[in-house]
Structure formats: C-alpha cells, structure tokens
Design a protein around this motif. Structure first.
Motif, PDB file in Angstrom:
ATOM      1  N   PRO A 112       0.839  -1.204   0.000  1.00  0.00           N
ATOM      2  CA  PRO A 112       0.000   0.000   0.000  1.00  0.00           C
ATOM      3  C   PRO A 112       0.873   1.253   0.000  1.00  0.00           C
ATOM      4  N   GLY A 113       0.423   2.259  -0.744  1.00  0.00           N
ATOM      5  CA  GLY A 113       1.189   3.489  -0.800  1.00  0.00           C
ATOM      6  C   GLY A 113       2.169   3.555  -1.950  1.00  0.00           C
ATOM      7  N   VAL A 114       2.008   2.672  -2.946  1.00  0.00           N
ATOM      8  CA  VAL A 114       2.839   2.706  -4.150  1.00  0.00           C
ATOM      9  C   VAL A 114       1.920   2.679  -5.365  1.00  0.00           C
ATOM     10  N   ALA A 115       2.134   3.591  -6.288  1.00  0.00           N
ATOM     11  CA  ALA A 115       1.352   3.619  -7.523  1.00  0.00           C
ATOM     12  C   ALA A 115       2.296   3.904  -8.691  1.00  0.00           C
ATOM     13  N   ILE A 116       1.869   3.529  -9.884  1.00  0.00           N
ATOM     14  CA  ILE A 116       2.684   3.704 -11.079  1.00  0.00           C
ATOM     15  C   ILE A 116       2.152   4.864 -11.901  1.00  0.00           C
ATOM     16  N   LEU A 128       7.185   5.601 -13.705  1.00  0.00           N
ATOM     17  CA  LEU A 128       7.578   6.188 -12.432  1.00  0.00           C
ATOM     18  C   LEU A 128       6.832   5.497 -11.296  1.00  0.00           C
ATOM     19  N   PHE A 129       7.548   5.142 -10.263  1.00  0.00           N
ATOM     20  CA  PHE A 129       6.927   4.609  -9.063  1.00  0.00           C
ATOM     21  C   PHE A 129       6.764   5.755  -8.069  1.00  0.00           C
ATOM     22  N   ILE A 130       5.513   6.122  -7.783  1.00  0.00           N
ATOM     23  CA  ILE A 130       5.226   7.157  -6.799  1.00  0.00           C
ATOM     24  C   ILE A 130       4.988   6.464  -5.463  1.00  0.00           C
ATOM     25  N   GLU A 131       5.639   6.935  -4.421  1.00  0.00           N
ATOM     26  CA  GLU A 131       5.561   6.274  -3.121  1.00  0.00           C
ATOM     27  C   GLU A 131       5.053   7.247  -2.062  1.00  0.00           C
ATOM     28  N   ALA A 132       4.213   6.750  -1.165  1.00  0.00           N
ATOM     29  CA  ALA A 132       3.690   7.567  -0.071  1.00  0.00           C
ATOM     30  C   ALA A 132       3.898   6.842   1.249  1.00  0.00           C
ATOM     31  N   ASP A 180       1.416  12.703   9.649  1.00  0.00           N
ATOM     32  CA  ASP A 180       2.160  13.424   8.628  1.00  0.00           C
ATOM     33  C   ASP A 180       2.236  12.524   7.399  1.00  0.00           C
ATOM     34  N   LEU A 181       1.941  13.074   6.246  1.00  0.00           N
ATOM     35  CA  LEU A 181       1.980  12.323   4.996  1.00  0.00           C
ATOM     36  C   LEU A 181       3.178  12.766   4.163  1.00  0.00           C
ATOM     37  N   HIS A 182       3.734  11.827   3.428  1.00  0.00           N
ATOM     38  CA  HIS A 182       4.924  12.097   2.631  1.00  0.00           C
ATOM     39  C   HIS A 182       4.791  11.407   1.282  1.00  0.00           C
ATOM     40  N   ILE A 183       4.890  12.170   0.179  1.00  0.00           N
ATOM     41  CA  ILE A 183       4.905  11.603  -1.167  1.00  0.00           C
ATOM     42  C   ILE A 183       6.289  11.818  -1.756  1.00  0.00           C
ATOM     43  N   HIS A 184       6.824  10.760  -2.368  1.00  0.00           N
ATOM     44  CA  HIS A 184       8.161  10.840  -2.953  1.00  0.00           C
ATOM     45  C   HIS A 184       8.138  10.267  -4.365  1.00  0.00           C
ATOM     46  N   VAL A 185       8.836  10.928  -5.282  1.00  0.00           N
ATOM     47  CA  VAL A 185       9.011  10.445  -6.652  1.00  0.00           C
ATOM     48  C   VAL A 185      10.484  10.070  -6.793  1.00  0.00           C
ATOM     49  N   PRO A 186      10.822   8.788  -6.615  1.00  0.00           N
ATOM     50  CA  PRO A 186      12.229   8.417  -6.473  1.00  0.00           C
ATOM     51  C   PRO A 186      13.007   8.239  -7.757  1.00  0.00           C
ATOM     52  N   ALA A 187      12.351   8.161  -8.902  1.00  0.00           N
ATOM     53  CA  ALA A 187      13.048   7.725 -10.115  1.00  0.00           C
ATOM     54  C   ALA A 187      13.863   8.831 -10.758  1.00  0.00           C
ATOM     55  N   VAL A 199      -4.032  12.091 -10.892  1.00  0.00           N
ATOM     56  CA  VAL A 199      -4.725  10.826 -10.641  1.00  0.00           C
ATOM     57  C   VAL A 199      -3.786   9.827  -9.974  1.00  0.00           C
ATOM     58  N   THR A 200      -2.501   9.846 -10.352  1.00  0.00           N
ATOM     59  CA  THR A 200      -1.532   8.949  -9.718  1.00  0.00           C
ATOM     60  C   THR A 200      -1.315   9.334  -8.263  1.00  0.00           C
ATOM     61  N   MET A 201      -1.235  10.637  -8.006  1.00  0.00           N
ATOM     62  CA  MET A 201      -1.047  11.110  -6.636  1.00  0.00           C
ATOM     63  C   MET A 201      -2.258  10.747  -5.754  1.00  0.00           C
ATOM     64  N   ALA A 202      -3.445  10.937  -6.306  1.00  0.00           N
ATOM     65  CA  ALA A 202      -4.659  10.588  -5.544  1.00  0.00           C
ATOM     66  C   ALA A 202      -4.699   9.080  -5.285  1.00  0.00           C
ATOM     67  N   THR A 203      -4.294   8.291  -6.263  1.00  0.00           N
ATOM     68  CA  THR A 203      -4.297   6.844  -6.108  1.00  0.00           C
ATOM     69  C   THR A 203      -3.329   6.401  -5.024  1.00  0.00           C
ATOM     70  N   VAL A 204      -2.130   6.986  -5.018  1.00  0.00           N
ATOM     71  CA  VAL A 204      -1.143   6.558  -4.038  1.00  0.00           C
ATOM     72  C   VAL A 204      -1.572   6.949  -2.636  1.00  0.00           C
ATOM     73  N   LEU A 205      -2.223   8.103  -2.481  1.00  0.00           N
ATOM     74  CA  LEU A 205      -2.700   8.510  -1.157  1.00  0.00           C
ATOM     75  C   LEU A 205      -3.872   7.628  -0.705  1.00  0.00           C
ATOM     76  N   ALA A 206      -4.800   7.349  -1.613  1.00  0.00           N
ATOM     77  CA  ALA A 206      -5.928   6.493  -1.250  1.00  0.00           C
ATOM     78  C   ALA A 206      -5.455   5.083  -0.903  1.00  0.00           C
ATOM     79  N   SER A 207      -4.454   4.604  -1.648  1.00  0.00           N
ATOM     80  CA  SER A 207      -3.878   3.286  -1.361  1.00  0.00           C
ATOM     81  C   SER A 207      -3.242   3.249   0.027  1.00  0.00           C
ATOM     82  N   LEU A 208      -2.519   4.316   0.350  1.00  0.00           N
ATOM     83  CA  LEU A 208      -1.878   4.393   1.665  1.00  0.00           C
ATOM     84  C   LEU A 208      -2.902   4.385   2.774  1.00  0.00           C
TER      85      LEU A 208
END
Length: 208
Positions: A112-116, A128-132, A180-187, A199-208
């Motif tokens: 949870p907290g990872v979206a593509i 890109l793997f977006i991580e929260a 506290d929430l943290h979103i990171h774009v590591p690639a 939409v990717t950001m919303a997905t990663v937050l909802a997943s988290l």
C-alpha cells in the motif's frame, strides 16, 4: 522505459550465448583483452533483464559492446586496471534501467502506498513509481523528489480530493489530523513536471 515480459530465448540461454560468443567477440572487436575486462554472471543477467527488449540477443550484444568500448577508452586514457563489470558500472556506462520486467512491477505495487505513473520523455516514455508514507504527526504534508511546481500543485490537489472524498474512501473525516503524509518520486535525477499526475497522486494517497 519499456515494460515487457521476457520472451524468446530464456535468460539462461542468453547467459550461455553471451558468455560463449557475445562477450569474447565484443572484447576482440573493441581492441581489448580478457585480462582487461570481465563480465561476471550477475552483470550479464542485469544487462539481459534491464537493457534488452527483444526475444533475440542482438541488443544484448550491442550493450555488451558499449561497455567494452567504454573500457577501451579507459585503457587509452591510461587506466589499465582490469574492469570487473558490475551493476553500478553498467548504470554509469549505459544510464538508468531501460526495461522493467513485469515481476518487478507486480512486486513493488503489492505494498500500500505505491502507484505507477507514466511520463513523457524525448526517448518515448518512462515508468515512475510514486511512493507515499505516513507517520505520527500533526497533519503535515511533505513532497520530495525531482519534481516541478506543477507536479507539487497536483500533489496538493490530490490530497484535497482525498480529504473531500473521505466518506467514499471509507476514511474518518479527520484521518490525517494526527498523521504526517509524505509523497516521494524516487526515479532518476531529471526534474519531472506536468499537470497530468494528479490521478496517480490521488491513487497513491488512497492506497496508503
């Protein structure tokens, strides 16, 4: 970056072909000797998995040749120590990973907290793997990675959307009050920006 299954020759067959034919041929064609460069099994597997995309071995031979040419240049410049090819050296010579096998993607998005996300690049595109992540806090929101102003705004908009749709997502109204929430774009090191990542950001937050 391509996202493909491994087809055609198996990885073991490619490894055998590379060790017996491709590596010796490219060493000879680039004017160096086996005493000046070595391709361990792990390095050849890494090239096969992340730098070739076709069922055959043509591309594999090309990337092996590129590594050999880099070593030939090092030798000409006076760096005569034997090069033991490893993953770090491959990335330095060839750039970042060019192919992700399906199993890697499937494994990473299990958490949870990872979206593509998909990104446009001059070479055709990237994955890109977006991580929260979340931690105890007071409602803070942190954004990190090589991102531009528009993408930061997309992240803020995504958080607002999740907060305004808390009921539909099965969340308490004040779900982030003590977090506290943290979103990171590591690639990669190239700055990324654009308005379509919301939409990717919303997905990663909802997943988290």
């Amino acid at each position: 970056m391509e996202l493909i299954p491994l087809e055609g020759y198996s990885e073991e067959e490619k490894l055998h072909i590379a060790n017996r034919y491709l590596v010796p041929r490219q060493i000879k064609e680039n004017g160096i000797t086996p005493e000046q460069i070595e391709f361990p099994e792990d390095a050849v597997r890494y090239l096969t998995r992340h730098y070739t995309r076709e069922a055959g071995v043509r591309k594999l031979e090309q990337v092996i040749g590129t590594v050999c040419r880099k070593q030939a240049r090092r030798v000409v410049e006076g760096r005569t120590d034997k090069l033991i090819v490893n993953r770090e050296m491959i990335k330095e010579f060839l750039g970042g990973i060019q192919v992700r096998v399906e199993t890697e993607v499937a494994e990473r998005v299990k958490r949870p907290g990872v979206a593509i996300g998909l990104a446009w690049t001059p070479a055709g595109g990237d994955v890109l793997f977006i991580e929260a992540n979340k931690m105890k806090g007071k409602g803070g929101f942190t954004m990190t990675g090589q991102i531009g102003q528009v993408m930061q705004e997309s992240m803020q908009a995504a958080l607002s959307w999740v907060r305004s749709n808390y009921a539909r997502l099965g969340l308490p109204e004040d779900f982030n009050k003590e977090l506290d929430l943290h979103i990171h774009v590591p690639a990669g090191a190239i700055p990324k920006d654009g308005p379509s990542a919301g939409v990717t950001m919303a997905t990663v937050l909802a997943s988290l």
